[in-house]
Design an enzyme around this catalytic site. Structure first.
Site, PDB file in Angstrom:
ATOM      1  N   CYS A  21     -11.626 -43.224 -17.608  1.00 55.01           N
ATOM      2  CA  CYS A  21     -10.724 -44.627 -18.046  1.00 55.01           C
ATOM      3  C   CYS A  21     -11.042 -45.553 -17.017  1.00 55.01           C
ATOM      4  CB  CYS A  21      -9.276 -43.920 -18.246  1.00 55.01           C
ATOM      5  SG  CYS A  21      -8.120 -45.185 -18.444  1.00 55.01           S
ATOM      6  N   ASP A  24     -11.149 -45.784 -29.668  1.00 52.58           N
ATOM      7  CA  ASP A  24     -10.518 -46.111 -28.624  1.00 52.58           C
ATOM      8  C   ASP A  24     -10.073 -47.685 -28.557  1.00 52.58           C
ATOM      9  OD1 ASP A  24      -9.665 -46.727 -26.147  1.00 52.58           O
ATOM     10  OD2 ASP A  24     -11.173 -45.671 -25.156  1.00 52.58           O
ATOM     11  N   HIS A  40      -8.951 -42.675 -27.338  1.00 52.99           N
ATOM     12  CA  HIS A  40      -8.872 -42.903 -25.674  1.00 52.99           C
ATOM     13  C   HIS A  40      -8.190 -41.478 -25.240  1.00 52.99           C
ATOM     14  CE1 HIS A  40      -9.000 -45.083 -21.765  1.00 52.99           C
ATOM     15  NE2 HIS A  40      -7.769 -44.720 -21.783  1.00 52.99           N
TER      16      HIS A  40
END
Length: 263
Positions: free
Chosen positions: A126, A184, A215
């Site tokens: 991330c 995502d 995600h």
């Protein structure tokens, strides 16, 4: 390998003390080092388990607390609305230069360890994927894995939300592995294509994988975790790191020390 997972060091950085958690094989010997950046929540249970998995394959893994200027040392943010809001606010409250100096501090520390070979890699998840991408700009980082790195395409990391990561892609001399989830919403197709085109433009050495995942599909907690995809991605990561960083210099003492053996 049996590992040690309860060590930490408070490294001095230009912006203050930064707690860095160390995960490493218990067996004597020297192992490659990996700077591993977390999500916005810092060193959570899933991040610790990810670091432990990597250490168990023969790496010294150092995980810094990315918001050490903004949270008390040892702080972990929850995987809930409040934690998400707080983590996202911190992401743009810290200068990009501070993220970079944090990375350099960890890389320099890894080189001082007598159980590290000095061959260094980076990885992140991330926002940590973006931070690992920037860490790869250091010439001594030989291999980097970025899991669904956020904000590179938007140039929105750090204070002022105007980072220069895309501009500095040409500084990356090691090998890159980018892994993305096609479902995502944080990194849409046009964002992924923008970064890929930039990597192609500068002649970067990289591999690129887009999978059918959301995600946080690597996070082994919560509804978006995809264990099958995670296993595939671990194979890709370990192939890169073992090929570029090596397997270390395992001491023959390991077989004579049952408590700290390989298995």
């Amino acid at each position: 390998m049996i590992i040690k997972d309860n060590e930490f060091v408070d490294l001095q950085t230009p912006t203050g003390a930064m707690r860095t958690h160390i995960f490493r094989p218990a067996a004597p010997g020297k192992y490659p080092g990996v700077l591993m950046f977390s999500e916005i929540f810092q060193i959570t249970g899933p991040i610790r388990r990810t670091a432990a998995m990597l250490a168990g394959h023969g790496f010294v893994v150092a995980c810094p607390e990315i918001y050490h200027e903004l949270e008390p040392l040892g702080s972990v943010l929850a995987y809930d609305e409040e934690g998400t809001t707080r983590g996202n606010a911190h992401k743009t409250a810290k200068p990009v230069s501070a993220y970079d100096s944090d990375a350099r501090a960890v890389l320099d520390y890894l080189k001082t360890l007598d159980y590290c070979t000095g061959r260094l890699g980076a990885m992140g998840i991330c926002v940590g994927g973006h931070l690992a991408f920037r860490a790869a700009m250091n010439p001594d980082v030989l291999a980097t894995t970025c899991f669904y790195a956020t904000d590179i395409h938007k140039k929105s990391l750090g204070l002022g939300m105007n980072d220069n990561s895309l501009d500095r892609v040409g500084e990356i001399k090691g090998e890159l592995l980018h892994i993305w989830g096609r479902q995502d919403p944080h990194i849409p197709l046009e964002g992924r294509n923008l970064l890929k085109a930039r990597l192609e433009e500068v002649g970067a050495r990289f591999t690129w994988h887009e999978v059918n995942g959301q995600h946080a599909f690597m996070r082994d907690e919560g509804p978006r975790y995809d264990p099958a995809l995670a296993l595939q991605c671990w194979t890709l990561l370990l192939e890169l790191f073992h090929r570029r960083l090596g397997y270390g210099d395992l001491s023959t003492q390991a077989e004579a020390t049952p408590v700290e053996s390989r298995h």
